[in-house]
Design a protein around this motif. Sequence first.
Motif, short mmCIF file in Angstrom:
data_model
loop_
_atom_site.label_atom_id
_atom_site.label_comp_id
_atom_site.label_asym_id
_atom_site.label_seq_id
_atom_site.Cartn_x
_atom_site.Cartn_y
_atom_site.Cartn_z
N ARG A 81 -65.79 18.57 -3.43
CA ARG A 81 -64.99 19.31 -2.45
C ARG A 81 -65.75 19.43 -1.13
O ARG A 81 -66.96 19.32 -1.10
CB ARG A 81 -64.69 20.74 -2.93
CG ARG A 81 -63.83 20.84 -4.16
CD ARG A 81 -63.35 22.26 -4.45
NE ARG A 81 -64.42 23.24 -4.45
CZ ARG A 81 -64.35 24.45 -3.85
NH1 ARG A 81 -63.27 24.81 -3.19
NH2 ARG A 81 -65.36 25.28 -3.93
N VAL A 82 -65.01 19.71 -0.09
CA VAL A 82 -65.57 20.10 1.20
C VAL A 82 -64.98 21.47 1.52
O VAL A 82 -63.76 21.67 1.41
CB VAL A 82 -65.21 19.09 2.31
CG1 VAL A 82 -65.76 19.57 3.66
CG2 VAL A 82 -65.75 17.71 1.98
N VAL A 117 -70.43 20.16 1.81
CA VAL A 117 -70.08 19.36 0.65
C VAL A 117 -70.56 20.12 -0.59
O VAL A 117 -71.73 20.51 -0.67
CB VAL A 117 -70.73 17.97 0.72
CG1 VAL A 117 -70.42 17.16 -0.53
CG2 VAL A 117 -70.28 17.23 1.98
N ILE A 163 -65.25 11.59 0.22
CA ILE A 163 -65.62 12.72 1.07
C ILE A 163 -66.05 12.25 2.45
O ILE A 163 -65.65 12.81 3.47
CB ILE A 163 -66.71 13.57 0.38
CG1 ILE A 163 -66.09 14.36 -0.77
CG2 ILE A 163 -67.41 14.49 1.38
CD1 ILE A 163 -67.07 15.12 -1.63
#
Length: 146
Positions: free
Chosen positions: A58-59, A69, A91
Amino acid sequence: MNSAYRSIHQTPDIATYQALRQQAGLSPKSHEAAAMGLPNSLFSVQILQGETPVGMGRVIGDGGCFFQVVDIAVLPAHQGQGLGKRIMAEIMSYLREAVPPSGYVSLIADGQAKELYTQYGFKETAPRSVGMALPVQKSANPATEA
């Protein structure tokens, strides 16, 4: 890329998120914390084998100045298949499009994970800066204790 896997840009549900973190050896997150945090993801990627999530990343951040991150996790049985690289590639594609020129992207690398992140241009910040963490306990607030 291994065709046994596919990626989707979707935030995992709470149970999937907790299971992937735990099984990949990351610190556990409560149901309450995950319910509050996951909807605030700026970008999420999951790696699926069939319909089963086996990895994620995820960000998070404010979407303009700061991006972090987090939650790079691959189940142990699926490690060594290039899935961490696949997550990071997804990402990085997002970051290249979303981060404005003055934006700052950071992450905390545990153990040898820094070897993966350096492949994508991440550099250690020390001695200029050092990562720090605050262990939060609801029962005590040092600012209000006499």
